[in-house]
Design an enzyme around this catalytic site. Structure first.
Site, PDB file in Angstrom:
ATOM      1  N   GLU A 438       0.808  -1.216   0.000  1.00  5.46           N
ATOM      2  CA  GLU A 438       0.000   0.000   0.000  1.00  5.46           C
ATOM      3  C   GLU A 438       0.844   1.270   0.000  1.00  5.46           C
ATOM      4  O   GLU A 438       0.757   2.087   0.913  1.00  5.46           O
ATOM      5  CB  GLU A 438      -0.945  -0.002   1.205  1.00  5.46           C
ATOM      6  N   GLU A 513      -4.520  -8.690   1.122  1.00  3.37           N
ATOM      7  CA  GLU A 513      -5.279  -8.332   2.329  1.00  3.37           C
ATOM      8  C   GLU A 513      -6.758  -8.400   1.993  1.00  3.37           C
ATOM      9  O   GLU A 513      -7.183  -7.953   0.940  1.00  3.37           O
ATOM     10  CB  GLU A 513      -4.938  -6.917   2.828  1.00  3.37           C
TER      11      GLU A 513
HETATM   12  C1  GAL Z   1      -4.315  -1.772   5.313  1.00  4.12           C
HETATM   13  C2  GAL Z   1      -2.853  -1.865   5.685  1.00  4.12           C
HETATM   14  C3  GAL Z   1      -2.678  -2.641   6.958  1.00  4.12           C
HETATM   15  C4  GAL Z   1      -3.625  -2.157   8.015  1.00  4.12           C
HETATM   16  C5  GAL Z   1      -5.034  -2.292   7.513  1.00  4.12           C
HETATM   17  C6  GAL Z   1      -6.046  -1.836   8.541  1.00  4.12           C
HETATM   18  O1  GAL Z   1      -4.543  -0.704   4.486  1.00  4.12           O
HETATM   19  O2  GAL Z   1      -2.104  -2.458   4.674  1.00  4.12           O
HETATM   20  O3  GAL Z   1      -1.359  -2.532   7.413  1.00  4.12           O
HETATM   21  O4  GAL Z   1      -3.308  -0.852   8.332  1.00  4.12           O
HETATM   22  O5  GAL Z   1      -5.168  -1.501   6.365  1.00  4.12           O
HETATM   23  O6  GAL Z   1      -7.318  -1.776   7.987  1.00  4.12           O
END
Ligand code: GAL
Length: 942
Positions: A438, A513
């Site tokens: 990200e 993710e």
């Molecule tokens: C993502 C990020 C993670 C964490 C997560 C929380 O954008 O890559 O490290 O912060 O969001 O929602």
């Protein structure tokens, strides 16, 4: 599974034993030096409070060997706290609203200059017999910006809190005597937006080798599986730090897990020149290899020996596995030729009670918990993990994405990537490198594209056997996502995955993710005032998806290799959707202790082949009689029938990757689910209304990890029938024999209770230090009265050539809070040849164990200002330029720790214990008002 884990552990310790034994036959020694360090806080910018470090005219950056303050080898650290590594000073601090949101509101690190610098000191002896060897210090990771000194010599700075690093100290060794290692860690900056801990939180080793030796992380084992054989390429890097010119024999032998020799080669090579290194490759064939798999994680050992004139001078072991991996843009991921959907989780590295200072056993505990949930893959978000985590993944069968911290194309970035890859590339568990996550500033643009191209090619030059990914959250179809080898989709809500895929048909992809849902363990009604998020799997935000929605999306698309949930465990920091006083995240499938939230059972249902039947919520809803309660059932049965107090509420058909719902009017009693497969009743599960809490129950599910020294104990309470009480919030106090408690937790994101109960060590300075000349060299036994107007500042304008025969000094120290339970000691630093000490008029004798330590008991001390007098015959300069000590020493006040305690949170708490070295068993007792005491007797195999 339990049997496998037990076998793995037994094997692990046999291998460790053999390794130590075998290594003794060569010049190589690799000694863990985690024990007996001294620790104190310094200060970020006030050099006085940083023990005068970097104040010297010649300080460590101006002349070699001038480490000053605590960096000097002679610094007196006797009054500092004693501790063993791994250590995380952030977790020891209280929580505070002005702490960092992303780091879990601990009052340490950024914004806390008094708690952002940690000094560590350790003394080691290196025998005369080590002369001629290369002696190095190896650190697995220090958070962060560590400066290391050895005998006052500055060795270097490692900025990253996640890199392993090594320093050669051979030139500075005091052979046959004491040597001092000093580390100054500076945690005032954050590297990530999640809890990172502070200090030496990973292992430290003392390494000894022959000058001709295998370099740090100097083996690279790859294999190609061809029909019934595996062709193993064992590449080694030999370094020559001596003057030997000539050849050595390189003997490479492969052993399987039962220590059976599988393959062997030997060849003579010319060693590289002085201070040069060179790589050599050998090929070995393993017949009928036992492949490494997630269910049967078979491992092999490559033993590399260097033989010089008939003597083994180095012996180096590399654990590796034989397996094939493949990504296919149409069909997803393949392990050993078989399609495997990645059922992954993202995780940070902290755990309840202990922060980032995880004993090795906890790595195994966590990976095992994830495996039990059906997970087969782990993303190290967003930094390289400790080596023991990867060992646990290798041994338990968990695939890994290994991720570097920062994207960039300069030495700072590429060097981190290279070090991570060289350290980790022999782990069969690692199937993919990640070079970023990200990066909002660049992910959708040309800068991101250029950087990814460089990092990706660079990664290939170090390991060509694994692909590269980046977790991308915006700008699909452009920038990084247009060039990255394996597209890492961060969240369905962030773009159109199918559209991207249709444009990049040859690019495999996976969900790096997904989820990001909120849940509090054991909570079934969201209550924003209490910062409670209900545990029903719901869409967390309009543009985000529930775990079920996410999994259905990935499960239905063969071209997607799988998904990684954000996150497996809750972690400290990022308490989204709340802020203070919530201090841990709500994202985990499990809480910070590893207690499951209900989503774990959804995943177990669809991520494992074992029959699952789980009812949520619990059935203790006193005061809710007659009100409707949502009942969900997670199961992989074909049909489930629900009963309340024996009355059927209907049978429902389970859809694949789904769950079932009923609305049930609450009456106390028994909620029962019956699961059917192919029309046959195969499982029943109940939630019963319990009575009030009566007994404390302690248990550990780690029978199989008993070879280790550390155990995780579950604390709960039961009613008179032995039923777990899911709503209990009692405060439990603990006592322990034969071991110590490392940390306590309960998974409550809003708990501001202490994680650790430790003795407090305070250092109190002696102030207003003054002197008067004495008339004789014989020192007084009692204080007389000294003319008030003759006191002058001590050591000011001292003429060392014409000193008085003795001096009387006086000073004061302030005991702000003093009680008889404090242990107060004066650590005297020599300001005289003969010395006599008086405190508040009383003559104090030196202690038996240390003639320069004076223990001050409560009969002589008082709260507030205390007077100290020292009578001493003067130190004499030998050379004019001798710098004489003028510091009389320091007062150490130890306040004993309060008893360890923790509230249960929705029925559970966790306590992590460590056995004392020589104890055979550990007895843990737990007490609470109105409850029957619980006791757990834990045996250990070691
Ligand atoms: C993502 C990020 C993670 C964490 C997560 C929380 O954008 O890559 O490290 O912060 O969001 O929602």
């Amino acid at each position: 599974m339990k049997i496998i884990v037990s076998k793995i552990f037994t094997l692990f310790f046999i291998v460790m034993y053999n390794l130590t034994f075998a290594q003794n036959k060569s010049d190589r020694e690799w000694i863990v030096i985690d024990k007996d360090w001294r620790f104190s806080f310094g200060h970020l910018y006030d050099t006085k409070k940083d023990f005068g470090h970097a104040e010297g005219y010649f300080s460590y950056l101006t002349k070699t060997g001038f480490g000053d303050g605590p960096a000097s080898k002679d610094f007196d650290d006797r009054a500092w706290r004693k501790l063993d590594l791994p250590h995380d000073w952030a977790v020891e601090q209280p929580f505070g609203e002005n702490g960092s949101f992303s780091h879990g509101f601990k009052m340490a690190g950024k914004g806390f200059p008094e708690k952002s610098i940690g000094w560590y000191r350790k003394k080691i002896t290196i025998p005369e017999t080590d002369k001629g060897k290369i002696i190095s210090l190896q650190f697995d990771g220090v958070f962060r910006n560590s400066k290391v000194f050895f005998n006052g010599y500055y060795l270097g700075t490692e900025q990253s809190g996640y890199n392993g690093f090594e320093y050669d100290v051979t030139a500075y060794v005091n052979y046959g005597g004491e040597n001092t290692i000093v580390v100054r860690a500076d945690a005032s900056m954050e590297e990530g937006w999640f809890y990172e801990g502070a200090g030496i939180y990973r292992h430290v080793y003392l390494k000894k080798t022959n000058p001709v030796h295998i370099a740090l992380n100097g083996t690279y084992v790859t294999s190609e599986v061809k029909a019934d054989n595996a062709e193993v390429t064992a590449e080694i890097t030999i370094e020559n730090k001596g003057n030997y010119k000539g050849s050595v024999e390189v003997i490479q032998t492969i052993f399987d897990a039962s220590d059976k020799q599988n393959a062997n080669t030997s060849e003579s090579i010319t060693v590289p020149e002085f201070y040069k290194s060179a790589n050599y490759k050998s090929k070995l064939i393993v017949h009928n290899p036992k492949l490494w798999d997630i269910d049967l994680p078979n491992l092999y050992r490559l033993v590399t020996e260097l033989k010089q004139n008939g003597k083994i001078i180095d012996r180096y072991e590399t654990s590796f596995g034989i397996r094939t991996i493949k990504f296919d843009a149409e069909k997803g991921f393949f392990l050993n030729g078989k399609s495997l959907k990645l059922k992954g989780t993202n995780n940070h590295q902290d755990h309840a009670g202990i922060g980032t200072a995880l004993p090795d056993e906890i790595q195994y505990y966590r990976i095992q918990k994830l495996k039990e949930m059906g997970s087969n893959a782990y993303r190290c978000s967003h930094h390289p993990p400790t080596p023991e985590l990867l060992e646990a993944c290798d041994k338990l069968g968990m695939l890994v994405i290994d991720e570097t911290r920062l994207m960039g194309i300069n030495d700072y970035h590429l060097n981190d990537l290279e070090r991570m890859m060289k350290r980790d590339r022999n782990h069969p568990s690692i199937f993919c490198w990640s070079v970023g996550n990200e990066e909002w500033n660049i992910e959708g643009n040309i800068v991101g594209e250029r950087i990814t191209n460089v990092m990706q090619d660079f990664a290939k030059s170090i390991d060509s056997t694994r692909p590269v990914t980046v977790g991308i959250s915006s700008g699909f179809k452009s920038g990084i996502s247009s060039v990255v080898e394996i597209m890492g989709y961060n969240y369905l809500g962030n773009g159109d995955i199918d559209a991207h895929r249709n444009e990049f048909k040859n690019q495999p992809g996976m969900g790096t993710e997904e989820g990001s849902t909120f849940a509090t363990r054991g909570i079934y009604f969201t209550d924003d005032a209490k910062h409670y998020q209900s545990a029903y799997d719901r869409k967390p935000r309009p543009t985000f998806y529930s775990i079920e929605e996410g999994w259905k999306f990935y499960a239905e698309r063969p071209y997607l290799a799988g998904m990684f949930i954000w996150t497996g465990f809750d972690y400290r920091g990022e308490p989204t959707p709340y802020g203070w006083p919530s201090v841990t995240s709500y994202f985990g499938m499990m809480d910070v202790c590893g207690f499951p939230k209900d989503n774990v059972f959804y995943l177990k249902s669809w991520w494992t082949n074992k029959p699952v039947l789980h009812i949520m919520p619990h059935w203790n809803w006193n005061g809710m009689q007659g009100k409707e309660i949502e009942v969900w059932v997670h199961s992989n049965c074909d049909e489930v029938e629900l009963f309340l107090n024996k009355k059927s509420l209907g049978k429902k058909k389970m859809e694949i990757n789904s769950h079932l719902e009923w609305k049930v009017k609450y009456v106390p009693g028994t909620l029962e689910a019956v699961g059917y497969k192919n029309g046959r009743k195969i499982l029943t599960e109940v939630q019963k209304t319990t009575g009030k809490a009566e007994n404390i129950k302690l248990s550990t599910d780690q029978e199989n990890l008993s070879e280790g020294n550390v155990k995780v104990v579950t604390v709960e309470v039961t009613d008179k029938n032995g039923l777990h009480v899911p709503t209990a919030n009692d405060e439990i106090t603990f006592s322990i024999k034969g071991g110590k408690i490392l940390g306590v937790g309960n998974g409550d994101p809003t708990s501001l209770e202490k994680d650790q109960f430790l003795d407090d060590v305070e250092l109190v300075s002696i102030t207003h230090f003054q002197e008067q000349k004495g008339t004789s060299a014989s020192l007084p036994n009692e204080l007389s009265s000294y003319p008030e107007n003759e006191w002058i500042t001590a050591f000011q304008d001292r003429d060392y050539k014409k000193q008085a025969p003795s001096h009387i000094y006086r000073g004061e120290f302030d005991l702000k809070k003093y009680s008889a339970s404090n242990t107060v000691s004066f650590f005297y630093k020599k300001i005289g040849i003969e010395t006599v000490v008086f405190v508040n008029g009383h003559l104090i004798n030196p202690s038996a164990e240390d003639s320069q330590k004076y223990v001050l008991d409560f009969t002589v001390l008082k709260e507030g200002k205390n007077a100290i007098y020292i009578a001493a015959t003067p130190l004499q300069k030998i050379k004019d330029w001798d710098v004489m000590n003028t510091d009389p020493g320091i007062i150490q006040v130890i306040t004993p720790a309060k008893p360890w305690k923790r509230k249960l949170f929705n029925g559970y708490a966790q306590i992590i214990i460590q056995k004392e070295e020589n104890a055979k068993e550990v007895i843990l007792s737990a007490f609470a008002n109105g409850l029957k005491t619980g006791t757990l007797n834990m045996g250990f195999k070691k």
